[in-house]
Write an enzyme that holds these catalytic residues in place. Sequence first.
Site, PDB file in Angstrom:
ATOM      1  N   HIS A 215      63.853  68.820  24.289  1.00  0.00           N
ATOM      2  CA  HIS A 215      62.792  67.967  24.809  1.00  0.00           C
ATOM      3  C   HIS A 215      63.384  66.631  25.253  1.00  0.00           C
ATOM      4  O   HIS A 215      63.910  65.868  24.440  1.00  0.00           O
ATOM      5  CB  HIS A 215      61.726  67.718  23.743  1.00  0.00           C
ATOM      6  CG  HIS A 215      60.975  68.947  23.338  1.00  0.00           C
ATOM      7  ND1 HIS A 215      60.349  69.075  22.122  1.00  0.00           N
ATOM      8  CD2 HIS A 215      60.747  70.116  24.008  1.00  0.00           C
ATOM      9  CE1 HIS A 215      59.761  70.259  22.053  1.00  0.00           C
ATOM     10  NE2 HIS A 215      59.995  70.905  23.173  1.00  0.00           N
TER      11      HIS A 215
ATOM     12  N   SER B 248      64.306  69.298  19.518  1.00  0.00           N
ATOM     13  CA  SER B 248      63.567  68.122  19.970  1.00  0.00           C
ATOM     14  C   SER B 248      64.157  66.884  19.303  1.00  0.00           C
ATOM     15  O   SER B 248      65.358  66.638  19.439  1.00  0.00           O
ATOM     16  CB  SER B 248      62.073  68.281  19.662  1.00  0.00           C
ATOM     17  OG  SER B 248      61.327  67.225  20.248  1.00  0.00           O
ATOM     18  N   THR B 249      63.361  66.125  18.557  1.00  0.00           N
ATOM     19  CA  THR B 249      63.830  64.874  17.965  1.00  0.00           C
ATOM     20  C   THR B 249      65.074  65.097  17.113  1.00  0.00           C
ATOM     21  O   THR B 249      65.070  65.917  16.198  1.00  0.00           O
ATOM     22  CB  THR B 249      62.720  64.250  17.095  1.00  0.00           C
ATOM     23  OG1 THR B 249      61.507  64.215  17.837  1.00  0.00           O
ATOM     24  CG2 THR B 249      63.105  62.841  16.681  1.00  0.00           C
TER      25      THR B 249
ATOM     26  N   ASP C 258      56.541  73.430  18.581  1.00  0.00           N
ATOM     27  CA  ASP C 258      56.998  74.130  19.782  1.00  0.00           C
ATOM     28  C   ASP C 258      58.184  75.030  19.430  1.00  0.00           C
ATOM     29  O   ASP C 258      59.158  74.588  18.835  1.00  0.00           O
ATOM     30  CB  ASP C 258      57.420  73.122  20.857  1.00  0.00           C
ATOM     31  CG  ASP C 258      57.748  73.784  22.183  1.00  0.00           C
ATOM     32  OD1 ASP C 258      57.192  74.859  22.461  1.00  0.00           O
ATOM     33  OD2 ASP C 258      58.572  73.219  22.939  1.00  0.00           O
TER      34      ASP C 258
ATOM     35  N   MET D  59      60.086  67.482  16.026  1.00  0.00           N
ATOM     36  CA  MET D  59      58.723  67.250  15.580  1.00  0.00           C
ATOM     37  C   MET D  59      57.789  68.291  16.200  1.00  0.00           C
ATOM     38  O   MET D  59      57.983  68.720  17.331  1.00  0.00           O
ATOM     39  CB  MET D  59      58.280  65.845  16.006  1.00  0.00           C
ATOM     40  CG  MET D  59      56.859  65.490  15.638  1.00  0.00           C
ATOM     41  SD  MET D  59      56.658  65.304  13.867  1.00  0.00           S
ATOM     42  CE  MET D  59      54.897  64.909  13.790  1.00  0.00           C
TER      43      MET D  59
END
Length: 359
Positions: free
Chosen positions: A206, A180-181, A302, A299
């Site tokens: 993401h 993600s991030t 997930d 973050m």
Amino acid sequence: MVRPKIRVLIIDDSASVRQTLTAVLQEDPEIEVIAAASDPFAAARYIKDEVPDVITLDVEMPRMDGITFLRKIMEQCPVPVVMCSSLTEEGSETLMQALEAGAVDIICKPRMGVADHLAESRMMIRETVKGAARARVSGRKAAPQPRKVEAKLTADAMLMPPSGRAMSRTTEMVVCIGASTGGTEALREVLMALPANSPGIVIVQHMPENFTRAFAKRLDGLCNVSVKEAQDGDTVMRGHVLIAPGGKHTLLERQGARYLVSVREGPLVSRHRPSVDVLFRSAARSAGSNAVGIIMTGMGDDGARGLLEMKQCGARTFAQDEASCIVFGMPKEAIARDAADKVIPLGAIARELLHATAR
């Protein structure tokens, strides 16, 4: 003790977007919009008086475009920046340049007057800003860990948990990666280190819909492996990487000795679509010990449950270490659940991946 709020500066030339984003962000009690500027020059005056924790930045603006301003910010006063763009494929290549220049994430401007989409996008906008506040940007300290206040679905919303029965071995292994991030640049580093005959890989990063296609195209031009946005029914095969399309879940399925992906509609899972938990659970069900699972910077949590399910079904599992993560959220949660066989730095992921899939 009362936690300090995440202070956000919005930069967008549209008054309606500034107003909408302000309202969306301030629905969350942990976020405070300290200013909304119409262009980078106005924003610079605000930053001179108070440096925000996060900036949301439009791409196309008068007097100075967002990419130019981003580069100046990264040089002079590094702050976590989230690029804010219209939901169009045009300009997505520019957003890839923004990620290379130091932006930590991308959000889509909410569609005005579409109630269901707006309700969903509100949550994703807030979660992205919270993730950005935790990002490690040179010269800045991460904001305090925000409380989890919004309910979220698990992978049960898409498919049943794995049975735990051992899968028969196949001659080919499959690798599933979730990020993600900070993941766009981390994935670039991993994939560029892989040889052309690497095992088939499926990735959930993401990212909003439409932008995943530009992301895959960018990686395809940089890597020895072939990279493309996944389409329903694509075969997972050696030397190829499939990127889950934004806005849809991607699952791994098995037909005989062959693996393929199923791209589906569905609700947000762990507040995301695509969801790493959904991909990892499908890998646990369909591949078992023929799979390798890797969870990287990001973050939230997930993928943590899904990685544990993969491990319980015989897969080799890895988590990126804290020192090399932009945000040590998803790997931290996986490690806390004892879901990772090994915790490794970003620079070692490609090597460990190849070792774990060697027959």
